[in-house]
Design a protein around this motif. Structure first.
Motif, short mmCIF file in Angstrom:
data_model
loop_
_atom_site.label_atom_id
_atom_site.label_comp_id
_atom_site.label_asym_id
_atom_site.label_seq_id
_atom_site.Cartn_x
_atom_site.Cartn_y
_atom_site.Cartn_z
N ARG A 16 0.84 -1.19 0.00
CA ARG A 16 0.00 0.00 0.00
C ARG A 16 0.88 1.25 0.00
O ARG A 16 1.97 1.27 0.58
N GLU A 63 0.74 4.07 1.47
CA GLU A 63 1.03 4.68 2.76
C GLU A 63 2.19 3.97 3.46
O GLU A 63 2.74 4.49 4.42
N TYR A 64 2.54 2.76 3.01
CA TYR A 64 3.69 2.03 3.56
C TYR A 64 4.90 2.20 2.64
O TYR A 64 5.70 1.27 2.47
N LYS A 68 7.75 3.80 2.81
CA LYS A 68 9.09 3.60 3.37
C LYS A 68 9.37 2.10 3.52
O LYS A 68 10.47 1.64 3.26
N SER A 126 1.39 0.99 -4.30
CA SER A 126 0.06 1.44 -4.74
C SER A 126 -0.06 2.96 -4.75
O SER A 126 0.59 3.66 -3.98
N GLY A 127 -0.97 3.43 -5.59
CA GLY A 127 -1.33 4.85 -5.59
C GLY A 127 -2.28 5.19 -4.45
O GLY A 127 -2.56 6.36 -4.21
N GLY A 128 -2.81 4.15 -3.76
CA GLY A 128 -3.56 4.38 -2.55
C GLY A 128 -5.07 4.39 -2.69
O GLY A 128 -5.66 5.43 -2.99
#
Lengths: 161, 426
Positions: free
Chosen positions: B122, B124-125, B127, B163-165
């Motif tokens: 995802r 947002e993960y 890093k 992902s683009g989220g």
């Protein structure tokens, strides 16, 4: 390797492929991500560039650019704070945190502060429920936040800028 | 239970390839290459490893049903698009131990004789995704990923897709569209991805927690794995506990551990003087359970029998200061926002439900709203295209049953009783 050289390498790889190769279409998300890393958001020119490289129409690119929540079609601040507003953070004060983020950054949700420093966005669950209420600041997790911690964080960034 | 999946996790300093190998990492590759692929699948099936992404389908059976004669190329997709509110187990696996994930996908891809792995992370993960890419490069340099791995003749490429989220990308067929660069709507379930998946090639999709069990099963055997569970469950399980508990966190415990033990022993129970009002057992798209369900073993079948789903095994706790109407509204706003918009019942129905719930929460509800919401839930769930909307209405349907008196009191008095309580307590 920085994002720009990453993107150039990707574009060169794609240029070797036939126009109909499915890998071209598959590059759309990485292309959008690296352009955004360079420019802060995707302007109309960026959409055209992505279309050219992937072999898609600008409409198809637009469709995906506006679908994904981490792709920005409008300018964003140099620092982007995404505050989780889903249930676990909501139970532990996300509403107050969002209000405080607007107050201390001087910018309403989804806008850019006048100095260009900040954008604050609400976000779906960030997978930080064990540190609720939580946020992502420029992609880094910041958890167990309260209004004072958030204020200190934003002040530190303002000083660093 | 001794930690299995979390033994070497360290989010601040994940083990390097060398350190991971010194701790016993990548040993399962030798064990795998000593077996025929179908033997590994049989062991995984005998272990009764059920999918940890939420559906609980037998991993070994899924692999066997793809068929040993599936045409090439074949893909394995590892799902780390964790976005289910309440769930953070995959984040711990990703940030804490990327090499454990790589080892797991190598062994699993060998069992499936798949030559390409895509690990979907995802956005947002991000890093964590970059850490995983660096670990893959390390493994490639050491000859653990690439051509003729350890002289076995097995070739494997591993790619990471960041992902683009959007929440819907976690749905397995939407994920395939996302990887191909298409709009991530779910696809028709037939033909199955195992027949026509990524670019129309046979594709197997598993959650990352499911896959990281596989090397351990291979090294220690199916009986060992089954014996790790309790109350009928099999294997170790990652449980997330959050919400109104003293110590929210990730706990690796036997599959089948009762919710009472998770909430009151491991997560430290509730704040002093508070009582439990209810809990969600498996992430946002599962039905609420009540204090009377605390002794239900947290395993797929018992939680289903209690009227909910184990889902991602993410417990969200509501105490007696939490307004269940507000909590349900929060969930419904989430689902209304995350609907992919492809089919009408979901795209238009969920915002409608969120609007009715908002009115009730604001003290503007009408007596007929409860029946209207029940009718809408019964319509939207079955008539939508994928499993998203049925999951979205499940907490509301159960909330209307479990907490009916709260809805009625909001409507009758025109105010939220919890607002007053919280304000006077603040």
């Amino acid at each position: 390797m920085n994002d720009e050289s990453n993107r150039q390498a990707l574009q060169e790889d794609l240029a070797q492929l036939p126009a109909t190769d499915p890998q071209r279409r598959a590059a759309i998300v990485p292309m959008m991500q690296s352009l955004q890393a360079e420019r802060g958001y995707l302007d109309d020119k960026s959409i055209k560039e992505v279309a050219q490289v992937t072999g898609l129409s600008t409409t198809e690119v637009e469709e995906l650019a506006t679908f994904y929540s981490l792709i920005y079609r409008y300018p964003a601040g140099r620092h982007v704070l995404r505050v989780c507003d889903s249930l676990c953070c909501g139970l532990r004060g996300a509403d107050r945190l969002l209000q405080a983020a607007e107050k201390y950054s001087g910018v309403s949700l989804g806008k850019v502060s006048p100095d260009g420093a900040f954008s604050v966005l609400p976000s779906i669950c960030l997978g930080l429920c064990d540190q609720a209420p939580a946020a992502l600041l420029d992609g880094e997790a910041v958890g167990s936040l309260d209004e004072a911690a958030l204020q200190a964080l934003l002040q530190r960034l303002q000083q660093e800028d | 239970m001794e930690a299995v999946l979390t033994r070497h996790l360290d989010a601040h300093a994940p083990l390097s390839l060398q350190a991971y190998q010194a701790a016993g990492g990548y040993h399962s590759l030798d064990a795998a290459f000593d077996h025929k692929p179908e033997e590994i699948i049989a062991i995984v099936e005998a272990a009764n490893l059920r999918g940890r992404g939420g559906a609980g389908f037998s991993c070994g059976l899924k692999w066997r049903l793809r068929g040993a004669d599936a045409p090439r190329p074949r893909y394995l997709v590892c799902n780390i698009d964790e976005s289910e509110p309440g769930t953070f187990k995959d984040r711990h696996l990703l940030y804490g131990g990327p090499h454990q994930i790589i080892e797991a996908v190598i062994v699993s891809a060998y069992a499936l004789q798949a030559e390409q792995v895509v690990i979907f992370v995802r956005g947002e993960y991000g890093k964590g995704g970059h850490g995983l890419k660096r670990a893959i490069e390390e493994a490639e340099k050491a000859g653990l990923v690439g051509s003729n791995i350890k002289g076995s003749g097995f070739n494997l490429q591993i790619k990471v897709h960041l992902s683009g989220g959007r929440y819907i990308c976690g749905e397995e067929t939407a994920m395939l569209n996302a990887i191909e660069g298409r709009r991530p709507n779910p696809r028709h379930k037939i033909p199955r991805p195992s027949v026509k998946g990524l670019w129309q090639h046979p594709t197997t999709i598993n959650n990352v927690e499911t896959l990281v069990n596989v090397p351990h099963i291979l090294l220690n055997g199916a009986d060992w794995f089954r014996a790790l569970g309790i109350n009928g469950g099999c294997g170790p399980k990652l449980f997330c506990v959050s919400g109104m508990v003293q110590h929210p966190g990730l706990f690796e415990l036997p599959c089948g551990t009762p919710a009472r033990e998770l909430i009151f022993e491991h997560a430290g129970g509730l704040a002093a003087g508070r009582t439990l009002q209810g809990f969600i057992p498996g992430g946002a798209s599962t039905a609420f359970l009540l204090p009377e369900h605390l002794d239900v073993p947290m395993d797929f079948d018992p939680v289903a029998k209690a009227g909910s789903r184990l889902g991602t095994a993410a417990i969200i706790v509501l105490d007696d200061t939490t307004c269940p109407v507000q909590a349900t509204l929060n969930l419904m706003r989430f689902f209304a926002r995350e609907s992919c918009g492809f089919c009408t019942p979901c795209r238009d129905g969920l915002p409608y439900l969120a609007q009715i719930l908002t009115a009730i929460a604001d003290g503007e509800g009408r007596a007929e709203d409860l029946i209207l919401m029940e009718e809408l839930c019964n319509t939207i769930g079955p008539q939508s295209f994928c499993a998203f909307a049925p999951g979205a209405v499940m907490p509301l349907t159960s909330s209307l049953q479990c907490f009916r008196d709260h809805y009625e009191s909001h409507i009758a008095t025109g105010r939220c009783p919890f607002d007053a309580a919280n304000k006077s307590g603040a």
